[in-house]
Design an enzyme around this catalytic site. Structure first.
Site, PDB file in Angstrom:
ATOM      1  N   CYS A  52       0.873  -1.184   0.000  1.00  0.00           N
ATOM      2  CA  CYS A  52       0.000   0.000   0.000  1.00  0.00           C
ATOM      3  C   CYS A  52       0.906   1.228   0.000  1.00  0.00           C
ATOM      4  O   CYS A  52       2.077   1.122  -0.369  1.00  0.00           O
ATOM      5  CB  CYS A  52      -0.954  -0.010   1.194  1.00  0.00           C
ATOM      6  SG  CYS A  52      -0.166   0.100   2.811  1.00  0.00           S
ATOM      7  N   GLY A  53       0.423   2.363   0.428  1.00  0.00           N
ATOM      8  CA  GLY A  53       1.236   3.578   0.377  1.00  0.00           C
ATOM      9  C   GLY A  53       2.482   3.511   1.235  1.00  0.00           C
ATOM     10  O   GLY A  53       3.588   3.823   0.783  1.00  0.00           O
ATOM     11  N   THR A  54       2.308   3.085   2.487  1.00  0.00           N
ATOM     12  CA  THR A  54       3.443   2.981   3.414  1.00  0.00           C
ATOM     13  C   THR A  54       3.683   1.558   3.879  1.00  0.00           C
ATOM     14  O   THR A  54       4.719   1.275   4.481  1.00  0.00           O
ATOM     15  CB  THR A  54       3.204   3.846   4.666  1.00  0.00           C
ATOM     16  OG1 THR A  54       2.049   3.355   5.359  1.00  0.00           O
ATOM     17  CG2 THR A  54       2.996   5.315   4.285  1.00  0.00           C
ATOM     18  N   ARG A  73       9.920 -17.866  21.643  1.00  0.00           N
ATOM     19  CA  ARG A  73       9.324 -16.529  21.655  1.00  0.00           C
ATOM     20  C   ARG A  73       8.123 -16.431  20.721  1.00  0.00           C
ATOM     21  O   ARG A  73       7.119 -15.783  21.053  1.00  0.00           O
ATOM     22  CB  ARG A  73      10.390 -15.496  21.276  1.00  0.00           C
ATOM     23  CG  ARG A  73      11.476 -15.378  22.338  1.00  0.00           C
ATOM     24  CD  ARG A  73      12.708 -14.688  21.833  1.00  0.00           C
ATOM     25  NE  ARG A  73      13.757 -14.659  22.858  1.00  0.00           N
ATOM     26  CZ  ARG A  73      15.021 -14.305  22.629  1.00  0.00           C
ATOM     27  NH1 ARG A  73      15.394 -13.966  21.397  1.00  0.00           N
ATOM     28  NH2 ARG A  73      15.898 -14.308  23.608  1.00  0.00           N
ATOM     29  N   ARG A  83      15.728 -20.603  20.409  1.00  0.00           N
ATOM     30  CA  ARG A  83      15.145 -19.632  21.334  1.00  0.00           C
ATOM     31  C   ARG A  83      14.083 -18.766  20.658  1.00  0.00           C
ATOM     32  O   ARG A  83      13.149 -18.289  21.308  1.00  0.00           O
ATOM     33  CB  ARG A  83      16.234 -18.744  21.923  1.00  0.00           C
ATOM     34  CG  ARG A  83      16.868 -17.758  20.942  1.00  0.00           C
ATOM     35  CD  ARG A  83      17.977 -16.948  21.627  1.00  0.00           C
ATOM     36  NE  ARG A  83      18.443 -15.831  20.813  1.00  0.00           N
ATOM     37  CZ  ARG A  83      19.319 -15.937  19.833  1.00  0.00           C
ATOM     38  NH1 ARG A  83      19.839 -17.134  19.526  1.00  0.00           N
ATOM     39  NH2 ARG A  83      19.711 -14.872  19.150  1.00  0.00           N
ATOM     40  N   HIS A 104      14.071 -14.733  12.833  1.00  0.00           N
ATOM     41  CA  HIS A 104      13.796 -14.663  14.270  1.00  0.00           C
ATOM     42  C   HIS A 104      12.304 -14.703  14.624  1.00  0.00           C
ATOM     43  O   HIS A 104      11.938 -15.214  15.680  1.00  0.00           O
ATOM     44  CB  HIS A 104      14.405 -13.383  14.862  1.00  0.00           C
ATOM     45  CG  HIS A 104      15.899 -13.365  14.820  1.00  0.00           C
ATOM     46  ND1 HIS A 104      16.660 -12.314  15.290  1.00  0.00           N
ATOM     47  CD2 HIS A 104      16.795 -14.295  14.346  1.00  0.00           C
ATOM     48  CE1 HIS A 104      17.940 -12.583  15.128  1.00  0.00           C
ATOM     49  NE2 HIS A 104      18.050 -13.769  14.539  1.00  0.00           N
ATOM     50  N   ASN A 105      11.474 -14.127  13.763  1.00  0.00           N
ATOM     51  CA  ASN A 105      10.050 -13.976  14.095  1.00  0.00           C
ATOM     52  C   ASN A 105       9.140 -14.862  13.257  1.00  0.00           C
ATOM     53  O   ASN A 105       7.932 -14.893  13.486  1.00  0.00           O
ATOM     54  CB  ASN A 105       9.611 -12.520  13.931  1.00  0.00           C
ATOM     55  CG  ASN A 105      10.571 -11.547  14.591  1.00  0.00           C
ATOM     56  OD1 ASN A 105      11.222 -10.761  13.922  1.00  0.00           O
ATOM     57  ND2 ASN A 105      10.672 -11.611  15.914  1.00  0.00           N
TER      58      ASN A 105
END
Length: 345
Positions: free
Chosen positions: A28-30, A99, A95, A61-62
């Protein structure tokens, strides 16, 4: 052509949630609007990136599964670099897996809480609709008006819509009962918030133990409402609720009416906390405030029956009729005599 980014975010996240796709890219725009929308969906971990390093780490990591880009922030070549870095990176686990699992647990708890809230709202709206039908069928209100509301939590109130009597004859469906905030702004439901709802919201703001408000035009009570006379308790079933007073006059639908009703309820917090209490607005109707809707309905009917007994007693043969105060005194004396006798027995 102009369009709305949430529609595209919904399509992409739905494909991932249904396992039709593993990953998704949103532009999108941002990129911000897309990422906000995507992260509302369970199981989606969306990231908005403007450089390759963050994109790579978000995967490693995520374990992100949606990448959001801003067409007004980066150019086409940088966008290709970011996408390449994101797609080629792999989740490292270890690890980081712990998380990500913590994130999933937070999401799961939130989902359960929202589900419980939805169930509670659904049950409350159904209960209000059912109570409205009973109130109307028992002549505890009429087509001219009245309102029923229930406080769901500190920020949410379910309330009957405008014209519940005159247009819907109190035959409300669950989805027609409104969900609103504590300021009276409608959040959900079919119809508009009644002008008389000002009283309900003021009561909830002033009395923290108020769980429900039932405003009605009960047939027998309306005689006392029209004459501006308080209703003395003349039955065991109403004695503990004391005299039902008449407030000062204020026009219907006005803020002044809310002021008058709240003023009439002052000092009755303990009644509300334990069960329910009530006041009458002259030339208007009865307002019952209860710890819950069942208590408010029960007291409404008790007061109307009490009013009926007072009115009908005036038709008794000579020497039979008594004024309400005398009737109350006889009841109190009988209870006192009984208690004294058994205390000494």
């Amino acid at each position: 052509e102009r369009t709305d980014y949430p529609l595209f975010a919904k399509d992409v996240t739905s494909a991932i949630s249904s396992q039709q796709a593993d990953l998704g890219i949103l532009i999108c725009g941002t990129g911000v609007g897309m990422s906000i929308t995507a992260n509302k969906v369970k199981g989606i971990r969306a990231v908005v990136c403007s450089e390759p390093y963050s994109a790579m780490l978000s995967r490693q990591h995520n374990n992100t599964n949606v990448l959001a880009l801003g067409s007004r922030v980066i150019g086409p070549e940088l966008a290709r670099m970011i996408v390449k870095a994101w797609l080629e990176a792999e989740f490292e686990g270890g690890r980081h897996a712990t998380r990500v699992e913590m994130i999933s647990e937070i999401e799961e708890r939130r989902g359960k809480k929202e589900s419980v809230q939805e169930d509670l709202l659904s049950q409350t709206r159904a209960k209000i609709a059912e109570t409205g039908r009973m109130v109307f069928e028992r002549h505890l209100t009429d087509a001219a008006g009245g309102n029923i509301s229930v406080r769901v939590d500190d920020s949410t109130v379910c309330i009957t819509p405008r014209y519940s009597g005159s247009r819907r004859h109190w035959q409300l469906q669950q989805n027609q009962v409104l969900v609103s905030d504590m300021l009276g702004n409608k959040l959900e439901g079919d119809g508009d918030v009644s002008r008389e709802s000002k009283v309900h919201y003021r009561i909830y703001q002033e009395f923290p133990d108020a769980g429900a408000v039932l405003h009605s035009h009960a047939r027998n009570v309306m005689v006392f409402v029209a004459s501006g006379q308080p209703i003395e308790p003349v039955l065991e079933a109403t004695l503990k609720f004391d005299t039902i007073p008449v407030t000062r006059f204020a026009p219907a639908h006005s803020e002044k009416l809310a002021d008058a009703i709240v003023e009439g309820l002052r000092g009755k917090d303990e009644y509300i906390r334990k069960y329910a209490t009530a006041v009458m607005a002259p030339w208007h109707g009865l307002f019952v405030v209860g710890k819950d809707l069942d208590a408010a309905f029960d007291l409404t009917e008790r007061i109307d029956t009490n009013a009926y007994c007072i009115l009908m007693s005036r038709l008794l043969p000579e020497a039979g009729p008594m004024d309400p105060e005398s009737m109350r005194m006889r009841l109190s004396d009988a209870i006192r005599t009984f208690n004294d006798h058994h205390a000494n027995a």
